[in-house]
Design an enzyme around this catalytic site. Structure first.
Site, mmCIF file in Angstrom:
data_model
loop_
_atom_site.group_PDB
_atom_site.id
_atom_site.type_symbol
_atom_site.label_atom_id
_atom_site.label_comp_id
_atom_site.label_asym_id
_atom_site.label_seq_id
_atom_site.Cartn_x
_atom_site.Cartn_y
_atom_site.Cartn_z
ATOM 1 N N GLU A 10 -4.770 6.334 3.409
ATOM 2 C CA GLU A 10 -5.116 5.519 2.232
ATOM 3 C C GLU A 10 -4.445 4.166 2.439
ATOM 4 O OE1 GLU A 10 -5.548 3.527 -0.785
ATOM 5 O OE2 GLU A 10 -6.024 5.446 -1.732
ATOM 6 N N ALA A 12 -3.342 1.952 0.541
ATOM 7 C CA ALA A 12 -2.206 1.621 -0.322
ATOM 8 C C ALA A 12 -0.943 2.391 0.062
ATOM 9 C CB ALA A 12 -2.561 1.911 -1.780
ATOM 10 N N SER A 13 -1.068 3.332 0.975
ATOM 11 C CA SER A 13 0.042 4.223 1.330
ATOM 12 C C SER A 13 1.006 3.575 2.318
ATOM 13 C CB SER A 13 -0.517 5.524 1.920
ATOM 14 O OG SER A 13 0.478 6.241 2.627
ATOM 15 N N THR A 14 2.255 3.481 1.921
ATOM 16 C CA THR A 14 3.282 2.883 2.783
ATOM 17 C C THR A 14 3.469 3.693 4.066
ATOM 18 O OG1 THR A 14 4.930 4.074 1.468
ATOM 19 C CG2 THR A 14 4.584 1.757 0.949
ATOM 20 N N SER A 16 1.458 5.679 5.501
ATOM 21 C CA SER A 16 0.275 5.605 6.364
ATOM 22 C C SER A 16 0.363 4.391 7.286
ATOM 23 C CB SER A 16 -1.005 5.534 5.521
ATOM 24 O OG SER A 16 -1.254 6.744 4.843
#
Length: 197
Positions: A10, A12-14, A16
């Site tokens: 995703e 917005a996922s740090t 990731s």
């Protein structure tokens, strides 16, 4: 059976961000192919009764995460700038990622978006930022229009349904066969299993 790992991320996922910047090289060293699977966590969080990122809902967890990211990025030699707002709206980028996947260039586009967001603190829903990332990935500017096509919108919705069917609850997630691994700190374990396939 081919040696494959599905990388569900995703924008917005740090965490990731960390995985996206290293998975391709790490997988290549083990002879493993990566299936890049963009999806949106919003509907999954909503199903759990969350209205935002758990890192916002639970301030202590959020403070820990940002400090953890500072340590991990320093170890990996990655820049880190906290974007504002957080979390970012990753919908336009996710649709573009599906177009980039069709064109065989998803990995460089995904890395460009993460570098813009968490490396430089840019707003990844801004069309100009996305156009820059698209160009950086070596993709033709006219192809960006395809992200508005009904079939791409449907494809992203289908990604969410697939993620729910796999019982994904966060990002990054890695699927190897029937096995699910969650979190950047499980990437190496997931790759090791894929390498044995």
């Amino acid at each position: 059976m081919s040696k494959r790992i599905a990388f569900w991320f995703e924008f917005a996922s740090t965490y990731s961000y960390l995985s996206a910047m290293r998975i391709e090289r790490a997988a290549e060293e083990l002879g493993v192919s990566v299936d890049w699977e963009p999806f949106l966590l919003g509907p999954i969080f909503a199903a759990q009764g969350w209205t935002s990122s758990p890192f916002n809902l639970y301030p202590a967890k959020g403070r820990y995460m940002w400090r953890d990211m500072e340590r991990l990025c320093a170890r990996q030699g990655l820049p880190l700038t906290r974007p504002d707002p957080f979390p970012q709206n990753g919908l336009p980028a996710a649709r573009l990622a599906l177009v980039a996947r069709e064109m065989g260039h998803i990995a460089p586009f995904v890395r460009a978006v993460y570098a813009a967001q968490f490396g430089r603190g840019l707003v990844i829903s801004d069309p100009h930022v996305l156009a820059s990332c698209w160009a950086e990935a070596g993709l033709p500017p006219e192809a960006m229009e395809r992200a508005k096509a009904p079939e791409i919108k449907s494809a992203l919705f289908a990604q969410g349904e697939r993620a729910a069917a796999l019982d994904l609850f966060g990002a990054p997630s890695f699927v190897v066969g029937e096995e699910l691994f969650w979190g950047d700190d499980r990437l190496d374990q997931a790759l090791a299993l894929a390498a044995q396939s």
